[in-house]
Write a protein that holds these residues in place. Structure first.
Motif, mmCIF file in Angstrom:
data_model
loop_
_atom_site.group_PDB
_atom_site.id
_atom_site.type_symbol
_atom_site.label_atom_id
_atom_site.label_comp_id
_atom_site.label_asym_id
_atom_site.label_seq_id
_atom_site.Cartn_x
_atom_site.Cartn_y
_atom_site.Cartn_z
ATOM 1 N N SER A 181 4.599 6.507 9.825
ATOM 2 C CA SER A 181 5.224 7.819 9.616
ATOM 3 C C SER A 181 6.534 7.969 10.397
ATOM 4 O O SER A 181 7.361 8.817 10.064
ATOM 5 N N HIS A 182 6.708 7.159 11.435
ATOM 6 C CA HIS A 182 7.933 7.219 12.242
ATOM 7 C C HIS A 182 8.979 6.199 11.793
ATOM 8 O O HIS A 182 10.094 6.197 12.333
ATOM 9 N N ALA A 183 8.624 5.327 10.861
ATOM 10 C CA ALA A 183 9.485 4.192 10.532
ATOM 11 C C ALA A 183 10.872 4.613 10.070
ATOM 12 O O ALA A 183 11.886 4.055 10.510
ATOM 13 N N SER A 184 10.955 5.604 9.176
ATOM 14 C CA SER A 184 12.269 5.983 8.634
ATOM 15 C C SER A 184 13.162 6.592 9.713
ATOM 16 O O SER A 184 14.375 6.334 9.754
ATOM 17 N N ARG A 185 12.574 7.374 10.610
ATOM 18 C CA ARG A 185 13.354 7.990 11.689
ATOM 19 C C ARG A 185 13.924 6.922 12.622
ATOM 20 O O ARG A 185 15.081 6.997 13.033
ATOM 21 N N PHE A 186 13.112 5.927 12.955
ATOM 22 C CA PHE A 186 13.602 4.835 13.798
ATOM 23 C C PHE A 186 14.639 4.015 13.048
ATOM 24 O O PHE A 186 15.645 3.587 13.628
ATOM 25 N N GLY A 187 14.399 3.788 11.751
ATOM 26 C CA GLY A 187 15.339 3.003 10.953
ATOM 27 C C GLY A 187 16.716 3.633 10.892
ATOM 28 O O GLY A 187 17.736 2.932 10.920
ATOM 29 N N ARG A 188 16.791 4.980 10.788
ATOM 30 C CA ARG A 188 18.089 5.657 10.749
ATOM 31 C C ARG A 188 18.872 5.456 12.040
ATOM 32 O O ARG A 188 20.092 5.586 12.042
ATOM 33 N N ARG A 189 18.182 5.138 13.120
ATOM 34 C CA ARG A 189 18.842 4.898 14.410
ATOM 35 C C ARG A 189 18.957 3.407 14.719
ATOM 36 O O ARG A 189 19.246 3.023 15.848
ATOM 37 N N SER A 190 18.696 2.597 13.712
ATOM 38 C CA SER A 190 18.807 1.138 13.832
ATOM 39 C C SER A 190 17.899 0.580 14.926
ATOM 40 O O SER A 190 18.250 -0.355 15.654
ATOM 41 N N ILE A 191 16.713 1.172 15.045
ATOM 42 C CA ILE A 191 15.699 0.678 15.986
ATOM 43 C C ILE A 191 14.586 0.022 15.180
ATOM 44 O O ILE A 191 14.039 0.633 14.254
ATOM 45 N N ASP A 192 14.270 -1.197 15.510
ATOM 46 C CA ASP A 192 13.223 -1.933 14.803
ATOM 47 C C ASP A 192 11.861 -1.502 15.343
ATOM 48 O O ASP A 192 11.490 -1.839 16.469
#
Length: 312
Positions: free
Chosen positions: A44-55
């Motif tokens: 559920s957090h994947a897209s939020r982290f992805g927008r910040r370029s965090i793997d």
């Protein structure tokens, strides 16, 4: 972070990590026991982290719930030159990772950096009066004795220290790999497994930095010491001393009986059991006894002698 069956803690911690002032390159959630709800929380957090370029990565570990093996998996999976460990029941300040980075900059010989982990309630209210001493408050000595104030010590500037606590610690990946990672031989409830690593660094005279900006709130709703925790504290404390300080181990056992500087000596614990029927002291004493039996009768005989107490 290594977690076991606490998806709500993972959810809260990921929400804080994604908004750090200094962004991590990657976040690895090691899911001991492969809890399905924890996996869904991470996704559920994947897209939020992805927008910040965090793997953001999820690593399931089946039925194995060993904290040490989980941390060792994280070391193998990580891609950076520094790996940071957080417990799942902490709430990092937005300056936490920035403080870790500044610790390595403050002393370029540092192989480990951490910071305060003051104990709080669910509202992040401190449970102890803050200490601001400018000198080290986390000590190890040659007998394997230790004392720490990380739960309330927040200095005004970085300080070189003897050890860091597992809830808030980071290492040079080269350094932690050179030590062989975390030792899975510390059994039962996690006790002394991170101090084992710190003792190795201490004996090598490595530099550890305690940075006040690298602060996390360590939420602990109950201060009660359970019987299981007490038992494994006793068992693993002796294992820790015997393994890391064999040259002083016999004397350290004597000091454990009578010395009051580094905790409650055995004679006082016996008094608590006799006078107050103190359960925590009783189980810690059983832990000491079982570990001594295993040391005296190494192998199957020792395991059988310790078996009546081992499950707490």
């Amino acid at each position: 972070m290594v977690t076991y069956d606490r998806p709500e803690h993972v959810d809260r911690l990921l929400g804080r990590l994604v908004s750090q002032r200094s962004r991590p390159d990657e976040v690895i959630v090691v899911n001991n026991g492969a809890n399905e709800e924890t996996r869904r929380v991470v996704e559920s957090h994947a897209s939020r982290f992805g927008r910040r370029s965090i793997d953001l990565r999820h690593h399931a570990r089946g039925e194995d719930t060993s904290l040490q093996r989980g941390r060792n998996d994280a070391i193998e999976l990580s891609n950076g030159d520094v790996i940071c460990f957080l417990d799942d029941d902490v709430v990092p300040r937005e300056t936490w990772l920035e403080g870790i980075e500044r610790g390595y900059e403050w002393d370029d010989s540092a192989v480990a950096v951490g910071g305060p982990a003051p104990v709080t309630d669910e509202d992040l209210a401190f449970q102890y009066d803050v200490e601001t001493s400018p000198t080290n408050q986390n000590f190890i000595n040659q007998y394997g004795e230790h004392t720490q104030r990380t739960y309330k010590w927040i200095p005004s500037a970085p300080v070189r220290t003897d050890f860091l606590v597992g809830a808030n610690m980071s290492f040079s990946v080269d350094a932690i790999e050179d030590l062989g990672g975390f030792d899975p031989d510390y059994e039962g409830h996690p006790q002394f497994e991170e101090l084992d690593v710190m003792a190795k660094l201490w004996k090598r005279d490595e530099t550890l930095v305690y940075h006040p900006r690298a602060l996390v709130y360590h939420i602990n709703a109950s201060q009660a010491e359970s019987e299981r925790v007490s038992y494994w504290y006793g068992r693993n404390s002796l294992r820790f001393r015997r393994k890391n300080f064999p040259e002083t181990y016999p004397r350290s056992l004597f000091r454990l009986l009578v010395d009051v500087e580094y905790g409650t000596p055995v004679w006082r614990q016996l008094g608590r059991v006799v006078l107050d029927d103190d359960s925590a002291s009783r189980w810690r004493l059983r832990g000491y006894l079982d570990e001594l039996l295993l040391d005296r009768f190494d192998g199957p005989v020792g395991e059988r002698l310790a078996a009546p107490y081992a499950d707490g």
